[in-house]
Write a protein that holds these residues in place. Sequence first.
Motif, PDB file in Angstrom:
ATOM      1  N   ALA A 147       0.818  -1.215   0.000  1.00  0.00           N
ATOM      2  CA  ALA A 147       0.000   0.000   0.000  1.00  0.00           C
ATOM      3  C   ALA A 147       0.853   1.268   0.000  1.00  0.00           C
ATOM      4  CB  ALA A 147      -0.935  -0.002   1.207  1.00  0.00           C
ATOM      5  N   GLN A 148       2.029   1.202   0.606  1.00  0.00           N
ATOM      6  CA  GLN A 148       2.896   2.378   0.695  1.00  0.00           C
ATOM      7  C   GLN A 148       3.328   2.885  -0.675  1.00  0.00           C
ATOM      8  OE1 GLN A 148       6.140   1.827   3.543  1.00  0.00           O
ATOM      9  NE2 GLN A 148       4.801   0.560   4.818  1.00  0.00           N
ATOM     10  N   GLU A 149       3.300   1.995  -1.676  1.00  0.00           N
ATOM     11  CA  GLU A 149       3.722   2.385  -3.027  1.00  0.00           C
ATOM     12  C   GLU A 149       2.538   2.674  -3.953  1.00  0.00           C
ATOM     13  OE1 GLU A 149       6.152  -0.889  -4.252  1.00  0.00           O
ATOM     14  OE2 GLU A 149       7.461  -0.686  -2.501  1.00  0.00           O
ATOM     15  N   MET A 150       1.303   2.562  -3.446  1.00  0.00           N
ATOM     16  CA  MET A 150       0.130   2.787  -4.285  1.00  0.00           C
ATOM     17  C   MET A 150      -0.048   4.269  -4.598  1.00  0.00           C
ATOM     18  SD  MET A 150      -2.453   0.149  -2.374  1.00  0.00           S
ATOM     19  CE  MET A 150      -3.891   0.259  -3.408  1.00  0.00           C
ATOM     20  N   ALA A 151      -0.405   4.572  -5.861  1.00  0.00           N
ATOM     21  CA  ALA A 151      -0.597   5.968  -6.297  1.00  0.00           C
ATOM     22  C   ALA A 151      -1.678   6.656  -5.473  1.00  0.00           C
ATOM     23  CB  ALA A 151      -0.966   5.996  -7.778  1.00  0.00           C
ATOM     24  N   LEU A 152      -2.715   5.901  -5.123  1.00  0.00           N
ATOM     25  CA  LEU A 152      -3.836   6.419  -4.335  1.00  0.00           C
ATOM     26  C   LEU A 152      -3.354   6.956  -2.984  1.00  0.00           C
ATOM     27  CD1 LEU A 152      -7.212   5.963  -4.298  1.00  0.00           C
ATOM     28  CD2 LEU A 152      -6.536   4.374  -2.519  1.00  0.00           C
ATOM     29  N   VAL A 153      -2.475   6.196  -2.332  1.00  0.00           N
ATOM     30  CA  VAL A 153      -1.957   6.571  -1.010  1.00  0.00           C
ATOM     31  C   VAL A 153      -1.024   7.773  -1.132  1.00  0.00           C
ATOM     32  CG1 VAL A 153      -0.564   5.776   0.958  1.00  0.00           C
ATOM     33  CG2 VAL A 153      -2.207   4.217  -0.120  1.00  0.00           C
ATOM     34  N   ILE A 154      -0.169   7.757  -2.138  1.00  0.00           N
ATOM     35  CA  ILE A 154       0.770   8.869  -2.359  1.00  0.00           C
ATOM     36  C   ILE A 154      -0.004  10.159  -2.641  1.00  0.00           C
ATOM     37  CG2 ILE A 154       2.610   9.743  -3.882  1.00  0.00           C
ATOM     38  CD1 ILE A 154       3.405   6.679  -4.220  1.00  0.00           C
ATOM     39  N   GLU A 155      -1.079  10.041  -3.428  1.00  0.00           N
ATOM     40  CA  GLU A 155      -1.933  11.203  -3.743  1.00  0.00           C
ATOM     41  C   GLU A 155      -2.581  11.749  -2.461  1.00  0.00           C
ATOM     42  OE1 GLU A 155      -6.358  12.200  -5.213  1.00  0.00           O
ATOM     43  OE2 GLU A 155      -5.598  10.218  -5.770  1.00  0.00           O
ATOM     44  N   ALA A 156      -3.100  10.838  -1.634  1.00  0.00           N
ATOM     45  CA  ALA A 156      -3.776  11.244  -0.391  1.00  0.00           C
ATOM     46  C   ALA A 156      -2.837  11.994   0.535  1.00  0.00           C
ATOM     47  CB  ALA A 156      -4.346  10.009   0.312  1.00  0.00           C
ATOM     48  N   GLN A 157      -1.604  11.521   0.639  1.00  0.00           N
ATOM     49  CA  GLN A 157      -0.644  12.130   1.567  1.00  0.00           C
ATOM     50  C   GLN A 157      -0.199  13.518   1.114  1.00  0.00           C
ATOM     51  OE1 GLN A 157       2.197   8.867   1.844  1.00  0.00           O
ATOM     52  NE2 GLN A 157       1.255   8.133   3.732  1.00  0.00           N
ATOM     53  N   SER A 158      -0.389  13.809  -0.185  1.00  0.00           N
ATOM     54  CA  SER A 158       0.017  15.123  -0.691  1.00  0.00           C
ATOM     55  C   SER A 158      -1.143  16.123  -0.714  1.00  0.00           C
ATOM     56  CB  SER A 158       0.593  14.976  -2.112  1.00  0.00           C
ATOM     57  OG  SER A 158      -0.426  14.531  -3.005  1.00  0.00           O
ATOM     58  N   LEU A 159      -2.347  15.692  -0.299  1.00  0.00           N
ATOM     59  CA  LEU A 159      -3.512  16.580  -0.332  1.00  0.00           C
ATOM     60  C   LEU A 159      -3.338  17.749   0.633  1.00  0.00           C
ATOM     61  CD1 LEU A 159      -6.573  14.127  -0.397  1.00  0.00           C
ATOM     62  CD2 LEU A 159      -5.844  15.633  -2.225  1.00  0.00           C
ATOM     63  N   ALA A 160      -3.498  18.961   0.094  1.00  0.00           N
ATOM     64  CA  ALA A 160      -3.341  20.153   0.937  1.00  0.00           C
ATOM     65  C   ALA A 160      -4.654  20.546   1.600  1.00  0.00           C
ATOM     66  CB  ALA A 160      -2.835  21.311   0.079  1.00  0.00           C
TER      67      ALA A 160
END
Length: 204
Positions: A147-160
């Motif tokens: 999950a740490q490499e999933m685009a969905l998770v990476i996108e969520a963590q960058s949400l401002a």
Amino acid sequence: MSKRSSAKYKLDRRMGENVFGRPKSPVNRREYGPGQHGQRRKGKMSDFGIQLRAKQKLKGYYGDVTEKQFKRTFQEASRMKGDASQNLIGLLERRLDMVVYRAKFAPTIWAARQLVSHGHIRVNGVKCNIASRRIAVGDVIELGSKAQEMALVIEAQSLAERDVPDYVSPDGTSKVQFTRVPTLDEVPYPVRMEPNLVVEFYSR
């Protein structure tokens, strides 16, 4: 797993508010309701209507929790000591899918539920796929390695558009600890929630 039974933004348009705080919400463009009669002047709502609306908004925010689940949570909250409306919020915020969402592991509550049901979340080091699991104070919630490499998770963590609240304490980018049960004032709702009206609705 509770299936999303309606379009994601249908609730926004029905309520006339950006319930989920998402930038793509149609309410950001049009504040009136859907359909050809959406711009009609609305009549005065009854007390029952106001209470029902508050219940639908709160229940909808938590990702279409079923009526049965929601009512059971209310009944549990009303049996606990203290204010039933605060207890209700505390119980809803302790759901595993909600903690995953608050930790910014997923961009939406539905994506958080999917992460859990697909087995990508660990609670105290043990894989858990039950979205409604009740998290206890001190529990550690962690993303699986895939999950740490999933685009969905990476996108969520960058949400401002939203921040991790104080009661969810991050430990790096893939692990958080649930530190305390929040009160209504601490929960970062994008719109005003009125759990006291929900208590009145079910107490009729």
